[in-house]
Design a protein around this motif. Structure first.
Motif, PDB file in Angstrom:
ATOM      1  N   VAL A 283       0.838  -1.204   0.000  1.00 55.12           N
ATOM      2  CA  VAL A 283       0.000   0.000   0.000  1.00 55.12           C
ATOM      3  C   VAL A 283       0.875   1.257   0.000  1.00 55.12           C
ATOM      4  O   VAL A 283       0.606   2.224  -0.732  1.00 55.12           O
ATOM      5  CB  VAL A 283      -0.951   0.001   1.219  1.00 55.12           C
ATOM      6  N   GLU A 284       1.921   1.281   0.812  1.00 57.44           N
ATOM      7  CA  GLU A 284       2.798   2.452   0.869  1.00 57.44           C
ATOM      8  C   GLU A 284       3.466   2.700  -0.475  1.00 57.44           C
ATOM      9  O   GLU A 284       3.603   3.844  -0.927  1.00 57.44           O
ATOM     10  CB  GLU A 284       3.846   2.265   1.968  1.00 57.44           C
ATOM     11  N   LYS A 285       3.897   1.637  -1.145  1.00 58.00           N
ATOM     12  CA  LYS A 285       4.514   1.776  -2.463  1.00 58.00           C
ATOM     13  C   LYS A 285       3.493   2.254  -3.500  1.00 58.00           C
ATOM     14  O   LYS A 285       3.821   3.043  -4.395  1.00 58.00           O
ATOM     15  CB  LYS A 285       5.133   0.453  -2.901  1.00 58.00           C
ATOM     16  N   LEU A 286       2.249   1.754  -3.375  1.00 56.50           N
ATOM     17  CA  LEU A 286       1.195   2.182  -4.311  1.00 56.50           C
ATOM     18  C   LEU A 286       0.925   3.678  -4.208  1.00 56.50           C
ATOM     19  O   LEU A 286       0.617   4.330  -5.208  1.00 56.50           O
ATOM     20  CB  LEU A 286      -0.096   1.403  -4.044  1.00 56.50           C
ATOM     21  N   LYS A 287       1.007   4.216  -3.004  1.00 58.67           N
ATOM     22  CA  LYS A 287       0.778   5.653  -2.828  1.00 58.67           C
ATOM     23  C   LYS A 287       1.771   6.455  -3.670  1.00 58.67           C
ATOM     24  O   LYS A 287       1.408   7.476  -4.275  1.00 58.67           O
ATOM     25  CB  LYS A 287       0.901   6.031  -1.348  1.00 58.67           C
ATOM     26  N   ASP A 288       3.021   5.999  -3.712  1.00 62.86           N
ATOM     27  CA  ASP A 288       4.023   6.683  -4.537  1.00 62.86           C
ATOM     28  C   ASP A 288       3.693   6.539  -6.023  1.00 62.86           C
ATOM     29  O   ASP A 288       3.837   7.496  -6.797  1.00 62.86           O
ATOM     30  CB  ASP A 288       5.413   6.099  -4.258  1.00 62.86           C
ATOM     31  N   VAL A 289       3.238   5.345  -6.419  1.00 62.51           N
ATOM     32  CA  VAL A 289       2.874   5.115  -7.817  1.00 62.51           C
ATOM     33  C   VAL A 289       1.716   6.034  -8.217  1.00 62.51           C
ATOM     34  O   VAL A 289       1.729   6.660  -9.285  1.00 62.51           O
ATOM     35  CB  VAL A 289       2.476   3.642  -8.049  1.00 62.51           C
ATOM     36  N   ALA A 291       0.786   8.892  -6.883  1.00 61.84           N
ATOM     37  CA  ALA A 291       1.201  10.296  -6.931  1.00 61.84           C
ATOM     38  C   ALA A 291       2.048  10.586  -8.168  1.00 61.84           C
ATOM     39  O   ALA A 291       1.883  11.620  -8.827  1.00 61.84           O
ATOM     40  CB  ALA A 291       1.972  10.648  -5.667  1.00 61.84           C
ATOM     41  N   THR A 292       2.947   9.673  -8.498  1.00 60.25           N
ATOM     42  CA  THR A 292       3.870   9.882  -9.624  1.00 60.25           C
ATOM     43  C   THR A 292       3.149   9.858 -10.965  1.00 60.25           C
ATOM     44  O   THR A 292       3.445  10.655 -11.866  1.00 60.25           O
ATOM     45  CB  THR A 292       4.968   8.805  -9.624  1.00 60.25           C
ATOM     46  N   HIS A 293       2.167   8.949 -11.102  1.00 65.58           N
ATOM     47  CA  HIS A 293       1.528   8.739 -12.405  1.00 65.58           C
ATOM     48  C   HIS A 293       0.097   9.277 -12.467  1.00 65.58           C
ATOM     49  O   HIS A 293      -0.620   9.018 -13.432  1.00 65.58           O
ATOM     50  CB  HIS A 293       1.537   7.249 -12.747  1.00 65.58           C
ATOM     51  N   ASP A 294      -0.329  10.019 -11.455  1.00 68.01           N
ATOM     52  CA  ASP A 294      -1.655  10.635 -11.430  1.00 68.01           C
ATOM     53  C   ASP A 294      -2.756   9.609 -11.690  1.00 68.01           C
ATOM     54  O   ASP A 294      -3.633   9.800 -12.542  1.00 68.01           O
ATOM     55  CB  ASP A 294      -1.753  11.770 -12.452  1.00 68.01           C
ATOM     56  N   VAL A 295      -2.708   8.494 -10.963  1.00 69.65           N
ATOM     57  CA  VAL A 295      -3.749   7.473 -11.063  1.00 69.65           C
ATOM     58  C   VAL A 295      -5.002   7.987 -10.371  1.00 69.65           C
ATOM     59  O   VAL A 295      -4.955   8.415  -9.216  1.00 69.65           O
ATOM     60  CB  VAL A 295      -3.276   6.154 -10.398  1.00 69.65           C
ATOM     61  N   LEU A 296      -6.129   7.977 -11.075  1.00 64.90           N
ATOM     62  CA  LEU A 296      -7.382   8.478 -10.501  1.00 64.90           C
ATOM     63  C   LEU A 296      -7.986   7.505  -9.505  1.00 64.90           C
ATOM     64  O   LEU A 296      -8.508   7.906  -8.457  1.00 64.90           O
ATOM     65  CB  LEU A 296      -8.404   8.749 -11.611  1.00 64.90           C
ATOM     66  N   ARG A 297      -7.930   6.222  -9.844  1.00 64.41           N
ATOM     67  CA  ARG A 297      -8.658   5.228  -9.058  1.00 64.41           C
ATOM     68  C   ARG A 297      -7.960   3.894  -9.197  1.00 64.41           C
ATOM     69  O   ARG A 297      -7.481   3.533 -10.274  1.00 64.41           O
ATOM     70  CB  ARG A 297     -10.091   5.122  -9.587  1.00 64.41           C
ATOM     71  N   LEU A 298      -7.892   3.153  -8.100  1.00 67.13           N
ATOM     72  CA  LEU A 298      -7.288   1.834  -8.140  1.00 67.13           C
ATOM     73  C   LEU A 298      -8.067   0.961  -7.166  1.00 67.13           C
ATOM     74  O   LEU A 298      -8.293   1.348  -6.016  1.00 67.13           O
ATOM     75  CB  LEU A 298      -5.815   1.940  -7.717  1.00 67.13           C
ATOM     76  N   LYS A 299      -8.529  -0.189  -7.624  1.00 64.43           N
ATOM     77  CA  LYS A 299      -9.359  -1.031  -6.763  1.00 64.43           C
ATOM     78  C   LYS A 299      -9.225  -2.483  -7.180  1.00 64.43           C
ATOM     79  O   LYS A 299      -8.892  -2.790  -8.329  1.00 64.43           O
ATOM     80  CB  LYS A 299     -10.821  -0.600  -6.838  1.00 64.43           C
ATOM     81  N   GLY A 300      -9.473  -3.376  -6.241  1.00 67.08           N
ATOM     82  CA  GLY A 300      -9.388  -4.786  -6.578  1.00 67.08           C
ATOM     83  C   GLY A 300      -9.243  -5.661  -5.349  1.00 67.08           C
ATOM     84  O   GLY A 300      -9.601  -5.266  -4.230  1.00 67.08           O
ATOM     85  N   PHE A 301      -8.712  -6.876  -5.568  1.00 68.06           N
ATOM     86  CA  PHE A 301      -8.569  -7.859  -4.509  1.00 68.06           C
ATOM     87  C   PHE A 301      -7.114  -8.293  -4.410  1.00 68.06           C
ATOM     88  O   PHE A 301      -6.409  -8.372  -5.414  1.00 68.06           O
ATOM     89  CB  PHE A 301      -9.428  -9.099  -4.791  1.00 68.06           C
ATOM     90  N   ILE A 302      -6.678  -8.599  -3.187  1.00 66.42           N
ATOM     91  CA  ILE A 302      -5.305  -9.042  -2.953  1.00 66.42           C
ATOM     92  C   ILE A 302      -5.313 -10.433  -2.329  1.00 66.42           C
ATOM     93  O   ILE A 302      -6.068 -10.696  -1.384  1.00 66.42           O
ATOM     94  CB  ILE A 302      -4.569  -8.052  -2.029  1.00 66.42           C
ATOM     95  N   ASP A 303      -4.483 -11.296  -2.861  1.00 64.20           N
ATOM     96  CA  ASP A 303      -4.275 -12.627  -2.281  1.00 64.20           C
ATOM     97  C   ASP A 303      -3.121 -12.523  -1.289  1.00 64.20           C
ATOM     98  O   ASP A 303      -1.970 -12.311  -1.679  1.00 64.20           O
ATOM     99  CB  ASP A 303      -3.940 -13.627  -3.399  1.00 64.20           C
ATOM    100  N   VAL A 304      -3.452 -12.640   0.001  1.00 63.59           N
ATOM    101  CA  VAL A 304      -2.432 -12.579   1.053  1.00 63.59           C
ATOM    102  C   VAL A 304      -2.122 -14.007   1.504  1.00 63.59           C
ATOM    103  O   VAL A 304      -2.994 -14.688   2.062  1.00 63.59           O
ATOM    104  CB  VAL A 304      -2.918 -11.743   2.255  1.00 63.59           C
ATOM    105  N   PRO A 305      -0.915 -14.498   1.267  1.00 61.89           N
ATOM    106  CA  PRO A 305      -0.567 -15.869   1.645  1.00 61.89           C
ATOM    107  C   PRO A 305      -0.824 -16.133   3.134  1.00 61.89           C
ATOM    108  O   PRO A 305      -0.535 -15.294   3.981  1.00 61.89           O
ATOM    109  CB  PRO A 305       0.934 -15.941   1.338  1.00 61.89           C
ATOM    110  N   GLY A 306      -1.412 -17.288   3.405  1.00 63.33           N
ATOM    111  CA  GLY A 306      -1.677 -17.665   4.788  1.00 63.33           C
ATOM    112  C   GLY A 306      -2.963 -17.113   5.357  1.00 63.33           C
ATOM    113  O   GLY A 306      -3.350 -17.465   6.475  1.00 63.33           O
ATOM    114  N   LYS A 307      -3.641 -16.236   4.597  1.00 60.90           N
ATOM    115  CA  LYS A 307      -4.900 -15.663   5.062  1.00 60.90           C
ATOM    116  C   LYS A 307      -6.058 -16.332   4.321  1.00 60.90           C
ATOM    117  O   LYS A 307      -6.062 -16.397   3.090  1.00 60.90           O
ATOM    118  CB  LYS A 307      -4.946 -14.154   4.807  1.00 60.90           C
ATOM    119  N   PRO A 308      -7.094 -16.813   5.028  1.00 66.16           N
ATOM    120  CA  PRO A 308      -8.211 -17.481   4.371  1.00 66.16           C
ATOM    121  C   PRO A 308      -9.162 -16.513   3.666  1.00 66.16           C
ATOM    122  O   PRO A 308      -9.972 -16.936   2.849  1.00 66.16           O
ATOM    123  CB  PRO A 308      -8.923 -18.187   5.525  1.00 66.16           C
ATOM    124  N   MET A 309      -9.068 -15.216   3.989  1.00 66.98           N
ATOM    125  CA  MET A 309      -9.986 -14.238   3.400  1.00 66.98           C
ATOM    126  C   MET A 309      -9.263 -13.400   2.344  1.00 66.98           C
ATOM    127  O   MET A 309      -8.051 -13.210   2.401  1.00 66.98           O
ATOM    128  CB  MET A 309     -10.563 -13.333   4.489  1.00 66.98           C
TER     129      MET A 309
END
Length: 360
Positions: A283-289, A291-309
């Protein structure tokens, strides 16, 4: 006759204003009403539909959620929206209420006008148009230009172009509203909220009801049952394009291009990424992305290893929210998928490379 019609609520608002959160809260507090939901998602991946299917509301089953992913609903009314409504209304068990979540890019006016189609008008009425506003974004000046300077330039140069498409879209969504929800007011102080109220009120000649909300928490009794019959009042809610076309027509000449609602200023793509072991770092790295590239919106799902949800990610500007919404199902492929939305002029390859690098 109006009482016999099924009420429909149109929920509109700019990218990231919080429409999905408001609908999610509404579905879980609908007081037993059977609600059918039509979602018009921008991009190739119906993220909002998947999020809402995870809310588990008994009164809104998966069969009651219909996604329209063929393009902006205001441009595909005849081919997409009207047939969908007809099929919904022909069901043996009809909904008590229909909720339509438009894309952040949609003009509400053509959609409301579609409710005057003969086969729909006799069976459905627009209970109200609810426009959701990201109060923090407005306070930060995303739509707050220097109006005095613009007015002075217009006075000096009659050939000056129209205001930006994004700003016009914002104003059109406000102009069509029966209820304006100033969402995310918890991110502002009292003076900030007052300033946002004034800014939003100044964007439309109409004076719809305006309420404040935080985290998309708006009582269903406020959202449903407005009883506006908006389809009968569309003459008073014309968009910039409609007004420009009328002016051009009155002046004579060929201005057929004004009929079209142009989305060429936006682009979106779907990005599949590997599992993310460190979501907070990502998430912290995405904030830089962003800001740098003027992304309006970013949304989706993340697969976190070891997490059932699965982890839902929603980003608007520098604000990035994440939460676990539901367990991955047995037949579901675990993967990280993001929809990225930005302006047409961006460097597509650089954005892809930056997001991939952030994922490690």
């Amino acid at each position: 006759m109006l009482q016999q019609k099924i009420p429909a609520t149109v929920i509109t608002g700019f990218l990231g204003a919080g429409k999905t959160t408001i609908i999610r809260n509404m579905l879980t507090n609908a007081g037993g009403k059977k609600i059918a939901l039509i979602i018009n998602e921008f991009g190739d991946l119906g993220v909002d539909g998947e999020v809402l299917k995870g809310c588990g509301a008994e009164n809104c089953t998966e069969d009651d959620i219909i996604e329209l992913t063929n393009g902006c609903i205001c441009c595909t009314v005849a081919d997409d929206f009207v047939p969908t409504m007809q099929k919904l209304l022909d069901r043996d068990i009809k909904p008590d209420h229909i909720v339509i979540e438009t894309s952040g890019l949609a003009l509400p006016q053509p959609l409301v006008a579609a409710f005057n189609w003969p086969d729909i008008r006799t069976r459905v009425t627009v209970d109200g148009v609810v426009t959701v506003v990201d109060s923090a974004a407005v306070a930060a000046g995303r739509f707050a230009d220097d109006h005095d300077a613009v007015a002075a330039q217009r006075a000096d140069d009659e050939s000056l172009d129209h205001e930006s498409p994004i700003e016009e879209l914002f104003e059109d969504q406000l102009t069509c509203a029966d209820l304006i929800v100033l969402n995310k007011t918890d991110l502002l102080d009292a003076a900030g909220v007052v300033a946002v109220r004034a800014e939003v009120a100044g964007r439309t000649a109409r004076k719809p009801t305006m309420i404040e909300a935080r985290n998309g928490e708006v009582p269903s009794l406020v959202l449903l049952g407005i009883g506006a019959g908006t389809e009968d009042d569309i003459e008073n809610r014309k968009s910039h394009h409609e007004l420009e076309h009328e002016a051009a027509h009155a002046a004579g000449g060929d201005h057929d291009h004004l009929h079209h609602h142009d989305h060429d200023e936006f682009e979106s793509f779907v990005l599949k990424l590997p599992p993310i072991a460190d979501p907070a770092g990502f998430v912290e790295k995405l904030k830089d992305v962003i800001a740098t590239h003027d992304v309006l919106r970013l949304k989706g799902f993340i697969d976190v290893p070891g997490k059932p949800m699965r982890l839902v990610l929603q980003a608007v500007g520098s604000r990035v929210d994440t939460y676990f919404d539901r367990p991955w199902t047995s037949g579901e492929k675990r993967e990280t998928r993001l929809v990225v939305i930005g302006l047409h002029e961006w460097d597509y390859g650089a954005v892809v490379e930056a997001v991939q690098a952030a994922a490690g």
